[in-house]
Design a protein around this motif. Sequence first.
Motif, PDB file in Angstrom:
ATOM      1  N   VAL A  53      10.514   6.422  -1.725  1.00  0.00           N
ATOM      2  CA  VAL A  53       9.473   5.433  -1.468  1.00  0.00           C
ATOM      3  C   VAL A  53       8.134   6.042  -1.874  1.00  0.00           C
ATOM      4  O   VAL A  53       8.022   7.248  -2.062  1.00  0.00           O
ATOM      5  CB  VAL A  53       9.417   5.025   0.031  1.00  0.00           C
ATOM      6  N   GLU A  54       7.129   5.193  -2.007  1.00  0.00           N
ATOM      7  CA  GLU A  54       5.766   5.684  -2.232  1.00  0.00           C
ATOM      8  C   GLU A  54       5.115   5.879  -0.865  1.00  0.00           C
ATOM      9  O   GLU A  54       5.155   4.976  -0.020  1.00  0.00           O
ATOM     10  CB  GLU A  54       4.946   4.689  -3.042  1.00  0.00           C
ATOM     11  N   ILE A  55       4.534   7.048  -0.660  1.00  0.00           N
ATOM     12  CA  ILE A  55       3.872   7.342   0.612  1.00  0.00           C
ATOM     13  C   ILE A  55       2.425   7.721   0.335  1.00  0.00           C
ATOM     14  O   ILE A  55       2.149   8.610  -0.472  1.00  0.00           O
ATOM     15  CB  ILE A  55       4.592   8.464   1.373  1.00  0.00           C
ATOM     16  N   GLY A  56       1.529   7.023   1.017  1.00  0.00           N
ATOM     17  CA  GLY A  56       0.111   7.303   0.883  1.00  0.00           C
ATOM     18  C   GLY A  56      -0.459   7.770   2.211  1.00  0.00           C
ATOM     19  O   GLY A  56      -0.046   7.309   3.275  1.00  0.00           O
ATOM     20  N   LEU A  57      -1.396   8.694   2.124  1.00  0.00           N
ATOM     21  CA  LEU A  57      -2.054   9.211   3.323  1.00  0.00           C
ATOM     22  C   LEU A  57      -3.542   8.923   3.242  1.00  0.00           C
ATOM     23  O   LEU A  57      -4.126   8.932   2.149  1.00  0.00           O
ATOM     24  CB  LEU A  57      -1.813  10.720   3.449  1.00  0.00           C
ATOM     25  N   PRO A  58      -4.179   8.672   4.385  1.00  0.00           N
ATOM     26  CA  PRO A  58      -5.610   8.374   4.375  1.00  0.00           C
ATOM     27  C   PRO A  58      -6.419   9.588   3.921  1.00  0.00           C
ATOM     28  O   PRO A  58      -6.108  10.718   4.287  1.00  0.00           O
ATOM     29  CB  PRO A  58      -5.923   8.005   5.824  1.00  0.00           C
ATOM     30  N   LEU A  59      -7.436   9.319   3.110  1.00  0.00           N
ATOM     31  CA  LEU A  59      -8.343  10.383   2.673  1.00  0.00           C
ATOM     32  C   LEU A  59      -9.363  10.653   3.766  1.00  0.00           C
ATOM     33  O   LEU A  59      -9.810   9.731   4.455  1.00  0.00           O
ATOM     34  CB  LEU A  59      -9.046   9.966   1.380  1.00  0.00           C
ATOM     35  N   ARG A  60      -9.723  11.917   3.919  1.00  0.00           N
ATOM     36  CA  ARG A  60     -10.677  12.302   4.960  1.00  0.00           C
ATOM     37  C   ARG A  60     -11.845  13.072   4.353  1.00  0.00           C
ATOM     38  O   ARG A  60     -11.683  13.797   3.380  1.00  0.00           O
ATOM     39  CB  ARG A  60      -9.991  13.154   6.014  1.00  0.00           C
ATOM     40  N   ASP A  61     -13.002  12.927   4.970  1.00  0.00           N
ATOM     41  CA  ASP A  61     -14.189  13.680   4.580  1.00  0.00           C
ATOM     42  C   ASP A  61     -13.946  15.154   4.913  1.00  0.00           C
ATOM     43  O   ASP A  61     -13.541  15.476   6.029  1.00  0.00           O
ATOM     44  CB  ASP A  61     -15.411  13.149   5.335  1.00  0.00           C
ATOM     45  N   PRO A  75      -9.356   2.007   5.314  1.00  0.00           N
ATOM     46  CA  PRO A  75      -9.281   3.416   4.915  1.00  0.00           C
ATOM     47  C   PRO A  75      -8.831   3.574   3.463  1.00  0.00           C
ATOM     48  O   PRO A  75      -7.995   2.817   2.980  1.00  0.00           O
ATOM     49  CB  PRO A  75      -8.229   4.015   5.855  1.00  0.00           C
ATOM     50  N   GLN A  76      -9.412   4.568   2.785  1.00  0.00           N
ATOM     51  CA  GLN A  76      -8.948   4.918   1.446  1.00  0.00           C
ATOM     52  C   GLN A  76      -7.640   5.679   1.587  1.00  0.00           C
ATOM     53  O   GLN A  76      -7.509   6.540   2.448  1.00  0.00           O
ATOM     54  CB  GLN A  76      -9.969   5.792   0.723  1.00  0.00           C
ATOM     55  N   VAL A  77      -6.673   5.344   0.740  1.00  0.00           N
ATOM     56  CA  VAL A  77      -5.348   5.961   0.811  1.00  0.00           C
ATOM     57  C   VAL A  77      -5.021   6.584  -0.533  1.00  0.00           C
ATOM     58  O   VAL A  77      -5.272   5.987  -1.577  1.00  0.00           O
ATOM     59  CB  VAL A  77      -4.276   4.919   1.194  1.00  0.00           C
ATOM     60  N   SER A  78      -4.457   7.775  -0.502  1.00  0.00           N
ATOM     61  CA  SER A  78      -4.052   8.477  -1.712  1.00  0.00           C
ATOM     62  C   SER A  78      -2.535   8.529  -1.790  1.00  0.00           C
ATOM     63  O   SER A  78      -1.879   9.035  -0.871  1.00  0.00           O
ATOM     64  CB  SER A  78      -4.619   9.897  -1.699  1.00  0.00           C
ATOM     65  N   PHE A  79      -1.975   7.995  -2.889  1.00  0.00           N
ATOM     66  CA  PHE A  79      -0.532   8.025  -3.118  1.00  0.00           C
ATOM     67  C   PHE A  79      -0.230   9.153  -4.095  1.00  0.00           C
ATOM     68  O   PHE A  79      -0.909   9.299  -5.100  1.00  0.00           O
ATOM     69  CB  PHE A  79      -0.043   6.687  -3.687  1.00  0.00           C
ATOM     70  N   ARG A  80       0.802   9.939  -3.797  1.00  0.00           N
ATOM     71  CA  ARG A  80       1.135  11.106  -4.623  1.00  0.00           C
ATOM     72  C   ARG A  80       2.598  11.094  -5.044  1.00  0.00           C
ATOM     73  O   ARG A  80       3.353  11.996  -4.720  1.00  0.00           O
ATOM     74  CB  ARG A  80       0.832  12.382  -3.855  1.00  0.00           C
ATOM     75  N   GLY A  81       3.008  10.088  -5.751  1.00  0.00           N
ATOM     76  CA  GLY A  81       4.374  10.047  -6.251  1.00  0.00           C
ATOM     77  C   GLY A  81       5.378   9.604  -5.206  1.00  0.00           C
ATOM     78  O   GLY A  81       5.025   9.177  -4.106  1.00  0.00           O
ATOM     79  N   THR A  99       8.962  -1.311  -2.216  1.00  0.00           N
ATOM     80  CA  THR A  99       9.450  -2.262  -3.215  1.00  0.00           C
ATOM     81  C   THR A  99       8.621  -2.282  -4.499  1.00  0.00           C
ATOM     82  O   THR A  99       8.669  -3.260  -5.238  1.00  0.00           O
ATOM     83  CB  THR A  99       9.508  -3.682  -2.620  1.00  0.00           C
ATOM     84  N   THR A 100       7.889  -1.220  -4.779  1.00  0.00           N
ATOM     85  CA  THR A 100       7.084  -1.191  -5.996  1.00  0.00           C
ATOM     86  C   THR A 100       7.969  -0.903  -7.204  1.00  0.00           C
ATOM     87  O   THR A 100       9.109  -0.460  -7.074  1.00  0.00           O
ATOM     88  CB  THR A 100       5.985  -0.117  -5.903  1.00  0.00           C
ATOM     89  N   GLU A 101       7.443  -1.128  -8.371  1.00  0.00           N
ATOM     90  CA  GLU A 101       8.203  -0.905  -9.611  1.00  0.00           C
ATOM     91  C   GLU A 101       8.694   0.545  -9.728  1.00  0.00           C
ATOM     92  O   GLU A 101       9.865   0.754 -10.056  1.00  0.00           O
ATOM     93  CB  GLU A 101       7.354  -1.296 -10.829  1.00  0.00           C
ATOM     94  N   PRO A 102       7.861   1.564  -9.466  1.00  0.00           N
ATOM     95  CA  PRO A 102       8.379   2.933  -9.552  1.00  0.00           C
ATOM     96  C   PRO A 102       9.528   3.205  -8.579  1.00  0.00           C
ATOM     97  O   PRO A 102      10.477   3.920  -8.910  1.00  0.00           O
ATOM     98  CB  PRO A 102       7.172   3.813  -9.219  1.00  0.00           C
TER      99      PRO A 102
END
Length: 114
Positions: A53-61, A75-81, A99-102
Amino acid sequence: MSDQVTLTIDGVELSVPQGTLVVDAAKMIENPIPVFCYHPKMVPVGMCRMCLVEIGLPLRDRDTGEPLLNEDGTPQVSFRGLQTACTVQGSEGMVVRTTTEPVIEAREDVIEFL
C-alpha cells in the motif's frame, strides 16, 4: 500519552490501539487488504508483497515539531513508495492508500510472478 492513534485509510479516519498493523486497521473499516503470507497469529514477515500500500506520514517543522499545514489547514503528508501493510504499525496522522494505480500494478505484478 494516548494508547490510541488516529490514521486515515482511503479517506476514512479511524482510531486504533497503538501497535495495530495497517492490514488489521483496514479490516476494522471493512476495507480488506489482500494477503497471502500474513496471519494474525504469526509474526508478520511481508514476504509475499501482496499487501503493498502507499503510506504517507505528516510532515513536521524541524524546529518546533508541529505539523506542517497546507493552505486549507490540512496536514501536509509525504508518501515514500509502497510498503507492506502487514508489517507497518499505524501511527498518528498516517495516511494509507490501498487502491491507487501503483498499488494495483504492484499487486498484479505479484500475482504474475507467483
